[in-house]
Scaffold this motif. Structure first.
Motif, PDB file in Angstrom:
ATOM      1  N   LYS A  33      -6.323   6.753  -2.476  1.00  0.00           N
ATOM      2  CA  LYS A  33      -7.250   7.296  -1.770  1.00  0.00           C
ATOM      3  C   LYS A  33      -7.040   6.937  -0.218  1.00  0.00           C
ATOM      4  CE  LYS A  33     -10.910   7.269  -4.998  1.00  0.00           C
ATOM      5  NZ  LYS A  33     -11.976   6.628  -5.497  1.00  0.00           N
ATOM      6  N   SER A  34      -6.398   5.909   0.135  1.00  0.00           N
ATOM      7  CA  SER A  34      -6.082   5.505   1.723  1.00  0.00           C
ATOM      8  C   SER A  34      -5.174   6.412   2.159  1.00  0.00           C
ATOM      9  CB  SER A  34      -5.356   3.944   1.670  1.00  0.00           C
ATOM     10  OG  SER A  34      -4.149   3.869   1.101  1.00  0.00           O
TER      11      SER A  34
ATOM     12  N   GLU B  70      -8.524   8.749 -12.278  1.00  0.00           N
ATOM     13  CA  GLU B  70      -9.894   8.430 -12.694  1.00  0.00           C
ATOM     14  C   GLU B  70     -10.372   8.720 -14.210  1.00  0.00           C
ATOM     15  OE1 GLU B  70     -13.069   9.819  -9.383  1.00  0.00           O
ATOM     16  OE2 GLU B  70     -11.032  10.842  -8.560  1.00  0.00           O
TER      17      GLU B  70
ATOM     18  N   GLN C 260      -7.749   0.432 -10.735  1.00  0.00           N
ATOM     19  CA  GLN C 260      -8.444   0.614  -9.392  1.00  0.00           C
ATOM     20  C   GLN C 260      -7.841   0.403  -8.141  1.00  0.00           C
ATOM     21  OE1 GLN C 260     -11.624  -2.239 -10.708  1.00  0.00           O
ATOM     22  NE2 GLN C 260     -12.914  -0.835 -11.464  1.00  0.00           N
ATOM     23  N   LEU C 261      -6.634  -0.668  -8.240  1.00  0.00           N
ATOM     24  CA  LEU C 261      -5.888  -0.703  -7.113  1.00  0.00           C
ATOM     25  C   LEU C 261      -4.965   0.626  -6.904  1.00  0.00           C
ATOM     26  CD1 LEU C 261      -4.514  -4.582  -7.982  1.00  0.00           C
ATOM     27  CD2 LEU C 261      -5.852  -3.629  -5.833  1.00  0.00           C
ATOM     28  N   SER C 262      -4.492   1.118  -8.064  1.00  0.00           N
ATOM     29  CA  SER C 262      -3.747   2.557  -7.858  1.00  0.00           C
ATOM     30  C   SER C 262      -4.591   3.429  -7.048  1.00  0.00           C
ATOM     31  CB  SER C 262      -3.272   3.011  -9.398  1.00  0.00           C
ATOM     32  OG  SER C 262      -2.603   4.131  -9.205  1.00  0.00           O
ATOM     33  N   GLN C 263      -5.856   3.528  -7.523  1.00  0.00           N
ATOM     34  CA  GLN C 263      -6.717   4.542  -6.909  1.00  0.00           C
ATOM     35  C   GLN C 263      -7.117   4.108  -5.155  1.00  0.00           C
ATOM     36  OE1 GLN C 263     -10.295   6.276  -8.920  1.00  0.00           O
ATOM     37  NE2 GLN C 263      -9.617   5.199 -10.720  1.00  0.00           N
ATOM     38  N   LYS C 264      -7.299   3.104  -5.092  1.00  0.00           N
ATOM     39  CA  LYS C 264      -7.627   2.651  -3.890  1.00  0.00           C
ATOM     40  C   LYS C 264      -6.218   3.009  -2.843  1.00  0.00           C
ATOM     41  CE  LYS C 264      -8.563  -1.487  -1.185  1.00  0.00           C
ATOM     42  NZ  LYS C 264      -8.844  -2.910  -1.068  1.00  0.00           N
ATOM     43  N   ILE C 265      -5.153   2.790  -3.419  1.00  0.00           N
ATOM     44  CA  ILE C 265      -3.938   3.122  -2.599  1.00  0.00           C
ATOM     45  C   ILE C 265      -4.102   4.611  -2.477  1.00  0.00           C
ATOM     46  CG2 ILE C 265      -1.491   3.044  -2.432  1.00  0.00           C
ATOM     47  CD1 ILE C 265      -1.595   0.419  -4.056  1.00  0.00           C
TER      48      ILE C 265
ATOM     49  N   ASN D 262       0.959  -1.079  -0.068  1.00  0.00           N
ATOM     50  CA  ASN D 262      -0.094  -0.122   0.125  1.00  0.00           C
ATOM     51  C   ASN D 262       0.766   1.374   0.120  1.00  0.00           C
ATOM     52  OD1 ASN D 262      -2.566  -1.432   0.049  1.00  0.00           O
ATOM     53  ND2 ASN D 262      -2.114  -1.805   2.344  1.00  0.00           N
TER      54      ASN D 262
END
Length: 629
Positions: free
Chosen positions: A317-318, A330, A310-315, A281
């Motif tokens: 945002k975290s 996006e 999507q994995l990149s965005q998730k990290i 992460n």
């Protein structure tokens, strides 16, 4: 592959600037700038900053110093003051004092000039002429009788870097190539120098890559970037963050010339290093995965691209990362949805992004471009045009602020106008783009692409004579930027062949088609549909010249190639057989069915040819019955 190109431009827009060699030692050795001149006790044994005292100096009386000894002591004090200076003002003041005490050709003055120039370079001084003067003065004192020392190489690098900043790229290349030769000799020979040349070699290789990129020689620049990576691999810890970034930087360089196959393993290696060193992460992993999304898009593996995005965005945002990185990610996701045919999903994503952008921001313009793309696919052409008008209105105000980004955006808008069958608007916008990028030396690769696109659209519009000079210019530019065997060069030659065919120059057309085929067979493979079509064009050109032997040879290759596609290419195979039969009649006159079958038979094609002929006979029989009724 070509659909991936438009996504790539948007995804790499924020990272299109050349890498800097000024942070070399910060990365490799922990120092804040490019290899500065070390203190005397840290200098290599082959080059001391201070003059070594002679035996007669040592024997001089300690109680009654001679004038020479007093002068040497004064110079030594000035050297100490210069070495201990840290601020720009102090360094320049100490340098002027030391300069007044030394002879113009004194090597110590050359080393001092090198230190001042490197300092000004490292702090980002905009006075590149002054930096170049210090570099040239250093060379004047140090470069004596073909001296192959590390100090000369560093002075050449400084002069090359300053020349690059002044956009004197040929001068830059000359300085850097000589520095590279010196360093290669120092690495291969036992020079007796204790100084590690690898950091300086890295700086030279990186600046060579930047200079060649600015000259449009991107294929050559990749060789230097690969050497940069090799040097870092030999210096850095195996799983260090910096080594992962080095792999990702090289992957970006390959992706920038649409060589996604080479980019993929490098980016996967960066991801492996960063995951092992920083965890799943980390921010670096987020950047790796975003680039992977771009690469998979270029390879037309859109589902994988979406997963990585999507994995990149998730990290991101975290970690609470907002701003342009997340917004660009996006937009990438929306473009991937469009490539997958999920237009409503794409529009929903873009509606969310547009709420987070300023009304006059470049990102907002990119949102409306992607929105127009989705609406075009939904055949909502009026809405798509309105989106393009909004985007153009924003970008026109940014032409002088961010010309490179605006040029890339204009190219995508022009493509959308083409899909809307508005060729004149597309051509006009591309000509405006060409006028912009011609003023930016480092955008020569885009200049080639724009010229190629204008030529293609002029062909579609029937303005063949106007198209030819644009296509010829595009071929030259793209060969310099991407290498002579890049598939893009093949497409330009193919279009040139089509243009020469239209103006009844079959020999020139055949020459262009032959060059296109050679490139496409290597870059795309001989059974790619575009490669087959080029063979067909070549057969047609030879037929127009009356060279039926060559025409028959290439037409037979077309038949064999379509046959290798199986039942999915029945219609194409049927047409290829028809053209082959016509060529045989032109070449030999009426011939028997048995002879036709003998010519057409081949291990790959025979079964499918018979199937197509049988299908054709049934169709003809049914038509005869209808006519009787």
């Amino acid at each position: 592959m070509r659909r991936g190109a438009s996504l790539l431009l948007a995804a790499l827009a924020a990272k299109a600037k050349p890498s800097s060699s000024r942070n070399l030692i910060e990365v490799l050795c922990g120092s804040p700038s490019l290899p500065h001149l070390p203190r005397p006790n840290a200098l290599p044994s082959c080059h001391r900053f201070r003059a070594i005292q002679t035996g007669s100096d040592s024997a001089a009386s300690t109680t009654v110093p001679s004038p020479r000894r007093r002068r040497n002591q004064d110079v030594s004090d000035l050297e100490e003051a210069f070495e201990s200076a840290t601020t720009t003002d102090d360094i320049l003041s100490a340098f002027r004092a030391l300069e007044a005490a030394l002879e113009p050709r004194d090597s110590r003055l050359g080393l001092a000039c090198l230190k001042v120039g490197q300092h000004l370079d490292s702090i980002g001084s905009k006075d590149h002429e002054e930096i170049l003067r210090f570099g040239l003065r250093a060379l004047e004192s140090l470069d004596v009788d073909g001296d192959r020392s590390i100090s000369v190489a560093m002075a050449l690098h400084l002069a090359g870097s300053a020349s690059y900043d002044l956009k004197r790229f040929n001068d830059s290349l000359g300085f850097l190539n000589r520095a590279n030769r010196i360093l290669s000799l120092l690495e291969s020979e036992d020079s007796g120098c204790e100084f590690d040349v690898k950091p300086v070699s890295h700086a030279v290789q990186l600046q060579l890559a930047n200079t060649k990129t600015a000259m449009g020689r991107r294929e050559e620049a990749l060789v230097n970037l690969r050497r940069c990576l090799d040097i870092k691999v030999s210096i850095l810890e195996p799983n260090s963050r910096e080594l992962g970034i080095a792999h990702r930087d090289l992957a970006e360089a390959y992706a920038a010339i649409l060589n996604f196959k080479e980019a993929l393993p490098l980016c996967l290696k960066a991801l492996e290093i960063h995951t092992a060193h920083l965890g799943q992460n980390s921010v670096e992993v987020a950047h790796d995965r975003r680039l992977l999304g771009v690469i998979y898009t270029g390879l037309e593996e859109h589902q994988k691209a979406l997963e990585e995005n999507q994995l990149s965005q998730k990290i991101m945002k975290s970690w609470g990362m907002g701003g342009s990185d997340l917004l660009h990610a996006e937009i990438d996701a929306a473009n991937i949805h469009i490539a997958l045919g999920k237009y409503d999903e794409a529009i929903n994503v873009l509606r969310g992004v547009v709420q987070q952008t300023d009304k006059e921001s470049e990102i907002r313009a990119l949102v409306f471009i992607s929105m127009a793309k989705a609406l075009c696919n939904q055949e909502k052409f009026s809405d798509a045009k309105r989106c393009l008008e909004v985007s153009r209105g924003i970008l026109e105000k940014k032409e002088f602020v961010s010309p490179e980004k605006v040029a890339e955006a204009y190219m995508e808008i022009a493509t959308l106008y083409e899909s809307l069958n508005d060729l004149e608007t597309s051509i006009s916008l591309l000509k405006r783009t060409l006028a912009m990028v011609e003023k930016i030396p480092q955008e020569q690769h885009i200049e080639g692409n724009v010229s190629a696109k204008i030529g293609w659209l002029l062909l579609l519009a029937g303005r063949v004579v106007q198209a030819i000079p644009y296509l010829e210019s595009a071929a030259d530019r793209m060969k310099e930027s991407f290498g002579p065997k890049h598939f893009g060069v093949g497409y330009v030659y193919n279009n040139l062949g089509a243009a020469y065919t239209e103006i009844d120059r079959p020999q020139s057309a055949a020459q262009m088609f032959a060059m296109a085929k050679d490139i496409m067979d290597v870059s795309l493979g001989p059974h790619h549909s575009d490669s087959i079509q080029t063979s067909q064009s070549l057969a047609n050109a030879y037929s127009a010249m009356g060279s039926y032997t060559l025409a028959l040879e290439f037409q037979q290759r077309v038949v064999d190639a379509w046959a290798s596609h199986g039942s999915s290419a029945k219609d194409e195979l049927k047409e290829a057989i028809r053209l082959l039969e016509e060529l045989k009649k032109k070449a030999f006159g009426p011939i028997s069915e048995a002879l036709v079958q003998e010519v057409l038979s081949s291990p790959k094609a025979e079964a499918l040819i018979q199937e197509v002929l049988s299908s054709s006979n049934k169709t003809d029989s049914a038509s005869d019955k209808d006519a009787q009724h």
